[in-house]
Design a protein around this motif. Structure first.
Motif, PDB file in Angstrom:
ATOM      1  N   MET A  55      -3.343  11.991  82.500  1.00  0.00           N
ATOM      2  CA  MET A  55      -3.473  13.139  82.573  1.00  0.00           C
ATOM      3  C   MET A  55      -2.177  13.718  82.371  1.00  0.00           C
ATOM      4  SD  MET A  55      -5.660  13.803  85.976  1.00  0.00           S
ATOM      5  CE  MET A  55      -5.978  15.865  85.813  1.00  0.00           C
ATOM      6  N   ALA A  56      -1.956  15.327  82.141  1.00  0.00           N
ATOM      7  CA  ALA A  56      -0.854  15.909  81.883  1.00  0.00           C
ATOM      8  C   ALA A  56      -0.599  17.029  82.893  1.00  0.00           C
ATOM      9  CB  ALA A  56      -0.803  16.439  80.444  1.00  0.00           C
ATOM     10  N   PRO A  57      -0.674  16.959  84.157  1.00  0.00           N
ATOM     11  CA  PRO A  57      -0.464  17.820  85.002  1.00  0.00           C
ATOM     12  C   PRO A  57       0.569  18.771  84.986  1.00  0.00           C
ATOM     13  CG  PRO A  57       0.014  15.698  86.208  1.00  0.00           C
ATOM     14  CD  PRO A  57      -0.346  15.543  84.598  1.00  0.00           C
ATOM     15  N   GLY A  58       0.412  20.131  84.770  1.00  0.00           N
ATOM     16  CA  GLY A  58       1.418  21.011  84.734  1.00  0.00           C
ATOM     17  C   GLY A  58       2.294  20.988  83.424  1.00  0.00           C
ATOM     18  N   CYS A  59       1.841  20.309  82.476  1.00  0.00           N
ATOM     19  CA  CYS A  59       2.495  20.172  81.295  1.00  0.00           C
ATOM     20  C   CYS A  59       2.722  21.632  80.456  1.00  0.00           C
ATOM     21  CB  CYS A  59       1.648  19.266  80.122  1.00  0.00           C
ATOM     22  SG  CYS A  59       2.756  19.044  78.844  1.00  0.00           S
ATOM     23  N   PRO A  60       3.925  21.821  80.216  1.00  0.00           N
ATOM     24  CA  PRO A  60       4.345  23.174  79.380  1.00  0.00           C
ATOM     25  C   PRO A  60       3.489  23.050  77.891  1.00  0.00           C
ATOM     26  CG  PRO A  60       6.295  22.283  80.466  1.00  0.00           C
ATOM     27  CD  PRO A  60       5.269  21.288  80.520  1.00  0.00           C
ATOM     28  N   GLU A  61       2.945  24.438  77.692  1.00  0.00           N
ATOM     29  CA  GLU A  61       1.997  24.344  76.575  1.00  0.00           C
ATOM     30  C   GLU A  61       2.524  23.797  75.269  1.00  0.00           C
ATOM     31  OE1 GLU A  61      -0.868  27.677  74.255  1.00  0.00           O
ATOM     32  OE2 GLU A  61       0.428  28.113  76.261  1.00  0.00           O
TER      33      GLU A  61
ATOM     34  N   THR B 106      -8.620   6.928  70.987  1.00  0.00           N
ATOM     35  CA  THR B 106      -7.123   7.491  71.264  1.00  0.00           C
ATOM     36  C   THR B 106      -6.115   7.351  70.509  1.00  0.00           C
ATOM     37  OG1 THR B 106      -7.806   7.400  73.603  1.00  0.00           O
ATOM     38  CG2 THR B 106      -5.764   7.536  72.982  1.00  0.00           C
ATOM     39  N   LEU B 107      -6.285   6.007  70.059  1.00  0.00           N
ATOM     40  CA  LEU B 107      -5.198   5.727  69.023  1.00  0.00           C
ATOM     41  C   LEU B 107      -5.257   6.347  67.483  1.00  0.00           C
ATOM     42  CD1 LEU B 107      -2.902   3.715  67.966  1.00  0.00           C
ATOM     43  CD2 LEU B 107      -4.541   2.158  66.992  1.00  0.00           C
ATOM     44  N   ALA B 108      -6.671   6.621  67.052  1.00  0.00           N
ATOM     45  CA  ALA B 108      -6.805   7.537  65.958  1.00  0.00           C
ATOM     46  C   ALA B 108      -6.433   8.904  66.169  1.00  0.00           C
ATOM     47  CB  ALA B 108      -8.386   7.759  65.646  1.00  0.00           C
ATOM     48  N   GLU B 109      -6.468   9.485  67.424  1.00  0.00           N
ATOM     49  CA  GLU B 109      -6.019  10.849  67.461  1.00  0.00           C
ATOM     50  C   GLU B 109      -4.227  10.686  67.455  1.00  0.00           C
ATOM     51  OE1 GLU B 109      -5.393  14.779  68.261  1.00  0.00           O
ATOM     52  OE2 GLU B 109      -7.355  13.565  67.741  1.00  0.00           O
ATOM     53  N   VAL B 110      -3.795   9.861  68.229  1.00  0.00           N
ATOM     54  CA  VAL B 110      -2.313   9.708  67.950  1.00  0.00           C
ATOM     55  C   VAL B 110      -1.872   9.501  66.311  1.00  0.00           C
ATOM     56  CG1 VAL B 110      -0.380   7.961  68.195  1.00  0.00           C
ATOM     57  CG2 VAL B 110      -1.850   8.204  70.176  1.00  0.00           C
ATOM     58  N   MET B 111      -2.636   8.955  65.631  1.00  0.00           N
ATOM     59  CA  MET B 111      -2.420   8.851  64.117  1.00  0.00           C
ATOM     60  C   MET B 111      -2.389  10.192  63.541  1.00  0.00           C
ATOM     61  SD  MET B 111      -1.314   5.840  63.903  1.00  0.00           S
ATOM     62  CE  MET B 111      -0.912   5.724  62.157  1.00  0.00           C
ATOM     63  N   ARG B 112      -3.446  11.256  64.025  1.00  0.00           N
ATOM     64  CA  ARG B 112      -3.520  12.424  63.758  1.00  0.00           C
ATOM     65  C   ARG B 112      -2.457  13.390  63.962  1.00  0.00           C
ATOM     66  NH1 ARG B 112      -9.265  11.557  64.520  1.00  0.00           N
ATOM     67  NH2 ARG B 112      -9.146  11.875  66.512  1.00  0.00           N
ATOM     68  N   ARG B 113      -1.884  13.219  65.290  1.00  0.00           N
ATOM     69  CA  ARG B 113      -0.772  13.610  65.381  1.00  0.00           C
ATOM     70  C   ARG B 113       0.612  13.414  64.764  1.00  0.00           C
ATOM     71  NH1 ARG B 113      -1.844  15.770  70.973  1.00  0.00           N
ATOM     72  NH2 ARG B 113      -4.163  15.953  71.047  1.00  0.00           N
ATOM     73  N   ARG B 114       0.631  12.184  64.540  1.00  0.00           N
ATOM     74  CA  ARG B 114       1.825  11.778  63.712  1.00  0.00           C
ATOM     75  C   ARG B 114       1.599  12.049  61.967  1.00  0.00           C
ATOM     76  NH1 ARG B 114       5.720   8.296  64.666  1.00  0.00           N
ATOM     77  NH2 ARG B 114       5.869   7.375  66.693  1.00  0.00           N
ATOM     78  N   SER B 115       0.454  12.567  61.597  1.00  0.00           N
ATOM     79  CA  SER B 115       0.373  12.754  60.236  1.00  0.00           C
ATOM     80  C   SER B 115       0.639  14.299  60.180  1.00  0.00           C
ATOM     81  CB  SER B 115      -1.090  12.412  59.705  1.00  0.00           C
ATOM     82  OG  SER B 115      -2.109  13.685  60.381  1.00  0.00           O
TER      83      SER B 115
ATOM     84  N   GLY C   8       2.234  16.825  71.373  1.00  0.00           N
ATOM     85  CA  GLY C   8       3.031  15.527  71.540  1.00  0.00           C
ATOM     86  C   GLY C   8       2.268  14.741  72.791  1.00  0.00           C
ATOM     87  N   ILE C   9       1.068  15.296  73.304  1.00  0.00           N
ATOM     88  CA  ILE C   9       0.369  14.385  74.320  1.00  0.00           C
ATOM     89  C   ILE C   9      -0.869  14.069  74.057  1.00  0.00           C
ATOM     90  CG2 ILE C   9      -0.305  14.830  76.639  1.00  0.00           C
ATOM     91  CD1 ILE C   9       2.213  16.093  77.471  1.00  0.00           C
ATOM     92  N   VAL C  10      -1.563  12.938  74.033  1.00  0.00           N
ATOM     93  CA  VAL C  10      -2.980  12.622  73.798  1.00  0.00           C
ATOM     94  C   VAL C  10      -3.470  12.063  75.499  1.00  0.00           C
ATOM     95  CG1 VAL C  10      -4.692  10.887  73.007  1.00  0.00           C
ATOM     96  CG2 VAL C  10      -2.203  12.007  71.511  1.00  0.00           C
ATOM     97  N   VAL C  11      -4.274  12.824  75.987  1.00  0.00           N
ATOM     98  CA  VAL C  11      -5.118  12.498  77.121  1.00  0.00           C
ATOM     99  C   VAL C  11      -5.876  11.439  77.063  1.00  0.00           C
ATOM    100  CG1 VAL C  11      -6.035  13.115  79.510  1.00  0.00           C
ATOM    101  CG2 VAL C  11      -4.256  14.632  78.230  1.00  0.00           C
ATOM    102  N   HIS C  12      -5.780  10.186  77.713  1.00  0.00           N
ATOM    103  CA  HIS C  12      -6.734   9.113  77.659  1.00  0.00           C
ATOM    104  C   HIS C  12      -7.695   9.052  78.959  1.00  0.00           C
ATOM    105  CE1 HIS C  12      -8.506   5.244  76.039  1.00  0.00           C
ATOM    106  NE2 HIS C  12      -8.434   4.965  77.555  1.00  0.00           N
ATOM    107  N   GLY C  13      -8.718   9.473  78.971  1.00  0.00           N
ATOM    108  CA  GLY C  13      -9.577   9.147  80.456  1.00  0.00           C
ATOM    109  C   GLY C  13     -10.089   7.986  80.603  1.00  0.00           C
ATOM    110  N   PRO C  14     -10.760   7.457  81.849  1.00  0.00           N
ATOM    111  CA  PRO C  14     -11.108   6.249  81.988  1.00  0.00           C
ATOM    112  C   PRO C  14     -12.111   5.957  81.267  1.00  0.00           C
ATOM    113  CG  PRO C  14     -11.909   7.793  83.938  1.00  0.00           C
ATOM    114  CD  PRO C  14     -10.715   8.364  82.956  1.00  0.00           C
ATOM    115  N   ASP C  15     -13.112   6.803  80.546  1.00  0.00           N
ATOM    116  CA  ASP C  15     -14.401   6.361  79.890  1.00  0.00           C
ATOM    117  C   ASP C  15     -13.946   6.531  78.102  1.00  0.00           C
ATOM    118  OD1 ASP C  15     -15.726   5.889  82.041  1.00  0.00           O
ATOM    119  OD2 ASP C  15     -16.194   8.028  82.115  1.00  0.00           O
TER     120      ASP C  15
END
Length: 323
Positions: A235-241, A259-268, A246-253
């Motif tokens: 989670m990213a509690p209280g994270c400044p907008e 999630t890795l694919a989302e990381v690659m989208r951010r890096r692109s 730069g943050i990818v939230v990964h839940g238990p399910d």
């Protein structure tokens, strides 16, 4: 207030510092306070009561995690002011302890009102911070995912999920063998972390339950984003907008592959992580936190040049190790 003692939870014995990330945290804060012209020293959990009494005009700042000083010592110590910065373990503190301080700082906007109510004292939001920086221009990662930390004798679902997913993951820390995972090494010095983060595809992060529930964003998030690298976190509690890109939230399910694919989208996206890193450097440094803390106490940042303040070197502390 002419100088400041910082009291931390770590022991003074260098051999016992493994697992105490608040040593590096405190030393970074010391450097920032010194940059504002304030003399400081570190006090440790096993020696603070026997330390040399502070000179006149010295304040106390407790970096409050899972440690509290003995109430009798706190009431008798000759400090001109007592400050508390609640950086973690928010449910481990009582109204009586909070009332022992003159002013409170809390690393959660969500939890500020609760602590103000419990204490009856002036209470300010002061998030955690970093002094890490991105080395040069952004570069392609040379390793996969990374997690730095011990098991703490607990199941850490986010780390175990990625560790068992088959994705490339470097672990640094102890206790992982019990879960069928192999760590590259047991520990790493804090000063080596920026380079390690910088060469990683993304860094995993999780929070203690109470920190997550009460809005305490831990300093690893700031550290990693400062290096221009994405964070995968529970989670990213209280994270400044401004830091959220730069943050990818990964839940238990959630699926680690997705999630890795989302990381690659951010890096692109050119410049995205560099912009986030710049925001961290300008708004979430220890220097920014030190200036905010002093301003809340009615003190400016130009202390070395006013009112007879003296610039003091931070007292030497044992070499710091990351948990």
């Amino acid at each position: 207030m002419r100088s400041l003692d910082l009291l931390i939870a770590a022991p003074s014995d260098p051999a016992g510092l493994a697992g105490w990330g608040d040593v590096a945290f405190a030393q970074s804060l010391q450097r920032a306070l010194r940059g504002c012209g304030l003399a400081t020293r570190l006090l440790f959990r096993d020696t603070y009561e026997s330390a040399t009494p502070p000179p006149a005009g010295t304040g106390l700042l407790l970096l409050r995690g899972k440690f509290r000083p003995r109430p009798e010592w706190l009431s008798q110590a000759t400090y001109c002011t007592r400050l508390l910065w609640q950086i973690s373990w928010p449910l481990d503190i009582s109204a009586a302890e909070l009332a022992s301080y003159d002013r409170l700082f809390v690393a959660s906007a969500q939890d500020r009102q609760r602590l103000a109510y419990l204490s009856g004292k002036p209470t300010h939001v002061l998030p955690q911070a970093t002094d890490f920086r991105m080395a040069g221009s952004p570069r392609l990662p040379s390793r996969g995912l990374l997690f730095v930390g011990n098991t703490r004798g607990l199941v850490r679902p986010l780390v175990l999920g990625f560790g068992r997913s088959g994705l490339p993951l470097t672990l640094i820390g102890s206790g992982w063998e019990a879960y069928g995972l192999r760590a590259e090494r047991q520990s790493i010095s804090n000063h080596a972390l920026p380079a390690l983060y910088g060469e990683s595809l993304a860094v995993l992060n999780d929070h203690h339950g109470a920190m997550r529930d009460f809005g305490y964003l831990n300093n690893r998030v700031f550290d990693v984003l400062a290096c221009g690298v994405p964070v995968i976190t529970d989670m990213a509690p209280g994270c400044p907008e401004a830091l959220l890109p730069g943050i990818v939230v990964h839940g238990p399910d959630d699926d680690p592959q997705a999630t890795l694919a989302e990381v690659m989208r951010r890096r692109s996206k050119p410049g995205l992580l560099q912009r986030v890193s710049g925001v961290v450097a300008s708004e979430h440094s220890f220097q920014a936190r030190a200036e905010a803390l002093l301003a809340a106490c009615g003190l400016g940042s130009g202390l070395a040049d006013a009112g007879g303040w003296t610039r003091g070197a931070a007292l030497a502390a044992p070499a710091d190790l990351w948990p």
